[in-house]
Enzyme design. Structure first.
Site, PDB file in Angstrom:
ATOM      1  N   GLN A 102     -10.195  -4.175  -2.946  1.00 40.94           N
ATOM      2  CA  GLN A 102     -11.474  -3.743  -2.386  1.00 40.94           C
ATOM      3  C   GLN A 102     -12.593  -3.906  -3.414  1.00 40.94           C
ATOM      4  O   GLN A 102     -13.669  -4.438  -3.110  1.00 40.94           O
ATOM      5  CB  GLN A 102     -11.392  -2.274  -1.948  1.00 40.94           C
ATOM      6  CG  GLN A 102     -12.694  -1.724  -1.410  1.00 40.94           C
ATOM      7  CD  GLN A 102     -13.052  -2.272  -0.038  1.00 40.94           C
ATOM      8  OE1 GLN A 102     -12.248  -2.213   0.876  1.00 40.94           O
ATOM      9  NE2 GLN A 102     -14.260  -2.808   0.110  1.00 40.94           N
ATOM     10  N   ARG A 141     -13.362  -9.076   2.065  1.00 37.29           N
ATOM     11  CA  ARG A 141     -11.956  -8.807   1.733  1.00 37.29           C
ATOM     12  C   ARG A 141     -11.100 -10.032   2.048  1.00 37.29           C
ATOM     13  O   ARG A 141     -10.197 -10.393   1.299  1.00 37.29           O
ATOM     14  CB  ARG A 141     -11.432  -7.605   2.550  1.00 37.29           C
ATOM     15  CG  ARG A 141     -12.070  -6.266   2.250  1.00 37.29           C
ATOM     16  CD  ARG A 141     -11.689  -5.734   0.895  1.00 37.29           C
ATOM     17  NE  ARG A 141     -10.255  -5.605   0.719  1.00 37.29           N
ATOM     18  CZ  ARG A 141      -9.516  -4.579   1.152  1.00 37.29           C
ATOM     19  NH1 ARG A 141     -10.095  -3.558   1.751  1.00 37.29           N
ATOM     20  NH2 ARG A 141      -8.207  -4.530   0.941  1.00 37.29           N
ATOM     21  N   HIS A 180      -7.604   0.735  -6.127  1.00 38.61           N
ATOM     22  CA  HIS A 180      -7.779  -0.124  -4.938  1.00 38.61           C
ATOM     23  C   HIS A 180      -8.449  -1.436  -5.409  1.00 38.61           C
ATOM     24  O   HIS A 180      -9.603  -1.709  -5.090  1.00 38.61           O
ATOM     25  CB  HIS A 180      -8.636   0.608  -3.905  1.00 38.61           C
ATOM     26  CG  HIS A 180      -8.568   0.029  -2.519  1.00 38.61           C
ATOM     27  ND1 HIS A 180      -7.752  -1.039  -2.180  1.00 38.61           N
ATOM     28  CD2 HIS A 180      -9.227   0.368  -1.380  1.00 38.61           C
ATOM     29  CE1 HIS A 180      -7.917  -1.321  -0.894  1.00 38.61           C
ATOM     30  NE2 HIS A 180      -8.793  -0.490  -0.388  1.00 38.61           N
ATOM     31  N   ASP A 194     -17.518   7.026  -0.896  1.00 36.05           N
ATOM     32  CA  ASP A 194     -16.244   6.917  -0.181  1.00 36.05           C
ATOM     33  C   ASP A 194     -15.975   8.286   0.439  1.00 36.05           C
ATOM     34  O   ASP A 194     -16.684   9.261   0.131  1.00 36.05           O
ATOM     35  CB  ASP A 194     -15.141   6.538  -1.196  1.00 36.05           C
ATOM     36  CG  ASP A 194     -13.801   6.200  -0.558  1.00 36.05           C
ATOM     37  OD1 ASP A 194     -13.729   6.079   0.685  1.00 36.05           O
ATOM     38  OD2 ASP A 194     -12.809   6.054  -1.306  1.00 36.05           O
ATOM     39  N   ARG A 207       0.871  -1.186   0.000  1.00 33.18           N
ATOM     40  CA  ARG A 207       0.000   0.000   0.000  1.00 33.18           C
ATOM     41  C   ARG A 207       0.900   1.225   0.000  1.00 33.18           C
ATOM     42  O   ARG A 207       1.765   1.365   0.866  1.00 33.18           O
ATOM     43  CB  ARG A 207      -0.918   0.000   1.224  1.00 33.18           C
ATOM     44  CG  ARG A 207      -1.645   1.316   1.419  1.00 33.18           C
ATOM     45  CD  ARG A 207      -2.719   1.272   2.470  1.00 33.18           C
ATOM     46  NE  ARG A 207      -3.875   0.526   2.030  1.00 33.18           N
ATOM     47  CZ  ARG A 207      -5.066   0.581   2.611  1.00 33.18           C
ATOM     48  NH1 ARG A 207      -5.262   1.352   3.675  1.00 33.18           N
ATOM     49  NH2 ARG A 207      -6.071  -0.135   2.165  1.00 33.18           N
ATOM     50  N   CYS A 265     -16.388   1.433   1.187  1.00 35.13           N
ATOM     51  CA  CYS A 265     -15.219   0.592   1.482  1.00 35.13           C
ATOM     52  C   CYS A 265     -14.759   0.740   2.929  1.00 35.13           C
ATOM     53  O   CYS A 265     -14.038  -0.115   3.431  1.00 35.13           O
ATOM     54  CB  CYS A 265     -14.092   0.892   0.509  1.00 35.13           C
ATOM     55  SG  CYS A 265     -13.475   2.587   0.615  1.00 35.13           S
TER      56      CYS A 265
HETATM   57  N1   CP Z   1     -11.232  -0.334   2.909  1.00 33.58           N
HETATM   58  C1   CP Z   1      -9.940  -0.362   3.268  1.00 33.58           C
HETATM   59  O1   CP Z   1      -9.044  -0.587   2.459  1.00 33.58           O
HETATM   60  O2   CP Z   1      -9.748  -0.152   4.596  1.00 33.58           O
HETATM   61  P1   CP Z   1      -8.348   0.042   5.343  1.00 33.58           P
HETATM   62  O3   CP Z   1      -7.805   1.390   4.930  1.00 33.58           O
HETATM   63  O4   CP Z   1      -8.700  -0.015   6.795  1.00 33.58           O
HETATM   64  O5   CP Z   1      -7.418  -1.054   4.932  1.00 33.58           O
HETATM   65  N1  NVA Z   2     -10.228   6.522  -1.065  1.00 36.66           N
HETATM   66  C1  NVA Z   2      -9.823   6.112   0.251  1.00 36.66           C
HETATM   67  C2  NVA Z   2     -10.010   4.633   0.414  1.00 36.66           C
HETATM   68  C3  NVA Z   2      -9.631   4.108   1.776  1.00 36.66           C
HETATM   69  C4  NVA Z   2      -9.777   2.615   1.891  1.00 36.66           C
HETATM   70  C5  NVA Z   2      -8.367   6.491   0.479  1.00 36.66           C
HETATM   71  O1  NVA Z   2      -7.561   6.328  -0.440  1.00 36.66           O
HETATM   72  O2  NVA Z   2      -8.045   6.984   1.556  1.00 36.66           O
END
Ligand code: CP
Ligand code: NVA
Length: 300
Positions: free
Chosen positions: A130, A286, A127, A218, A100, A258
Site C-alpha cells: 500500500q 495498487r 503494509h 487510516d 495477509r 488506504c
Molecule cells: N487498502 C487495503 O489494503 O484494502 P483492502 O483491505 O481492501 O485490501
Molecule cells: N490499518 C488498517 C489498514 C487496512 C488496509 C488495518 O490493518 O485494518
C-alpha cells in the site's frame, strides 16, 4: 540465487523502488507483457480484503500467471496444519506467495520455510504494498519526494510504520501526529532514525500537517482491534481530518487514505469526497505497483 522476499519496504533499496515506480508507470499506460505463463501465485488471506486481493489477482492474471486464493477456512490451516508445513508444500507448486495475516512473525515464519518469494499483503506491523503504491501516486503528482513533507494523522499502525520505512528509503520528511499510547513501532522508528530519516512524532495534528504535500490517515481500529473501537474513538477524537486541518497543509496538498474509510470518524465526508482527495487513484495504483513487484521478484 536465493529468492527475494518483500516483507517490508526496507527489503528494497532506493534504486529498486525507483525501478518499481518506473515499471508501474509503464503498466499504467499499457498492460504488462504476459511473461509468466507457466507460473502460479498463491494468495493466502487470513484477514478480510477487497483492494489487495482483487488487485493482486487481476495483476497476476495480466502477467500471464495463475492466481490461487486461499483462506484458512478453505485450506487445512483452520484444521490445524502448521504454517511451516503449508509453506513447504506451497513452494512445490507455486512461484510466489502473497500473504495477509495478523502477527508479523507469522509472515516471517512463512518466508523462512518457503522456497519462493513471499510478499507482505498486510500484517499487524506493516503494509508495504500500500505505501509503495502511495509513494508512487505522490511521485507522479509531485516528482521525487526527497525534501518534501508528508503528514500522518491518527494511529501509529501498520500503515504509519510502513510510511516510516518509506521515509528512510526515499528521503522525504515525515511528521506523525498520534495520541499518547498510540505511537508507531519503536524499533521501526529507531532503525529509521539510525539511517538518518527525518521522522518526528508529535501530538498536534496541525503541527504535523503544516506545509505537508500529503495528509494521510487510516481507520482508528484496524482489523483485529474491533473490541477496542469505542476506547479508540475517544482517544482519537481530536485527530479527525477535516477541511480546516487540510487548510494548514501546503496549498497543493492532497488527502490520502488506504481505505476502507469510516466517514465522519477519522475523516469528514467533505475531505474524503473533496477535490484534494486522491484515494481512488491510490487504490488503482495498487494494481500497477504490485504488477511491478511481481515482475521484479519472479524474474530474480
Ligand atoms: N487498502 C487495503 O489494503 O484494502 P483492502 O483491505 O481492501 O485490501
Ligand atoms: N490499518 C488498517 C489498514 C487496512 C488496509 C488495518 O490493518 O485494518
Amino acid at each position: 540465487m536465493k529468492h527475494r522476499d518483500l516483507l517490508s519496504i526496507r527489503d528494497l533499496q532506493a534504486k529498486e523502488i525507483g525501478h518499481l515506480f518506473e515499471r508501474a508507470g509503464e503498466f499504467r499506460k499499457s498492460t504488462p507483457p504476459r511473461a509468466f505463463l507457466s507460473k502460479a501465485v498463491v494468495l493466502l488471506f487470513e484477514k478480510a480484503s477487497t483492494r489487495t486481493r482483487v488487485s493482486f489477482e487481476v495483476g497476476i492474471a495480466r502477467l500471464g500467471a495463475h492466481p490461487i486464493v486461499l483462506t484458512p477456512e478453505s485450506s487445512q490451516l483452520a484444521r490445524g496444519e502448521p504454517l511451516k508445513d503449508t509453506a513447504r508444500v506451497l513452494s512445490g507448486y507455486c512461484d510466489a506467495i502473497v500473504m495477509r495475516t495478523f502477527a508479523h512473525s507469522r509472515i516471517e515464519e512463512m518466508a523462512h520455510y518457503a522456497d519462493v518469494p513471499v510478499i507482505n499483503a498486510l500484517t499487524d506491523l506493516l503494509h508495504p504494498c500500500q505505501v509503495l503504491a502511495d509513494c508512487f501516486t505522490l511521485t507522479r503528482r509531485f516528482g521525487p519526494l526527497a525534501g518534501r513533507k508528508v503528514a500522518w494523522i491518527g494511529d501509529g499502525n501498520n500503515m504509519a510504520n510502513s510510511w516510516i520505512n518509506a521515509c528512510a528509503r526515499l528521503g522525504f520528511e515525515l511528521a506523525i501526529a498520534c495520541p499518547e499510547g498510540f505511537e508507531p513501532d519503536p524499533g521501526i522508528l529507531a532503525a529509521a532514525e539510525k539511517d538518518g530519516a527525518e521522522v518526528k512524532v508529535v501530538r498536534d495534528p496541525r503541527e504535523a500537517a503544516a506545509g505537508a504535500i500529503a495528509v494521510n490517515t487510516d481507520v482508528w481500529a484496524s482489523m483485529g482491534q474491533e473490541s477496542e473501537a469505542d476506547q479508540r474513538r475517544r482517544a482519537f477524537a481530536s485527530y479527525l481530518v477535516d477541511a480546516s486541518l487540510m487548510e494548514t497543509a501546503d496549498k497543493d496538498a492532497v488527502f490520502m487514505h488506504c481505505l476502507p474509510a469510516h466517514r465522519g470518524e477519522e475523516v469528514t465526508v467533505e475531505v474524503l469526497e473533496g477535490q484534494r482527495s486522491i484515494v481512488w487513484e491510490q487504490a488503482e495504483n495498487r494494481l500497477y505497483i504490485q504488477e511491478a513487484i511481481l515482475e521484479f521478484l519472479l524474474r530474480e
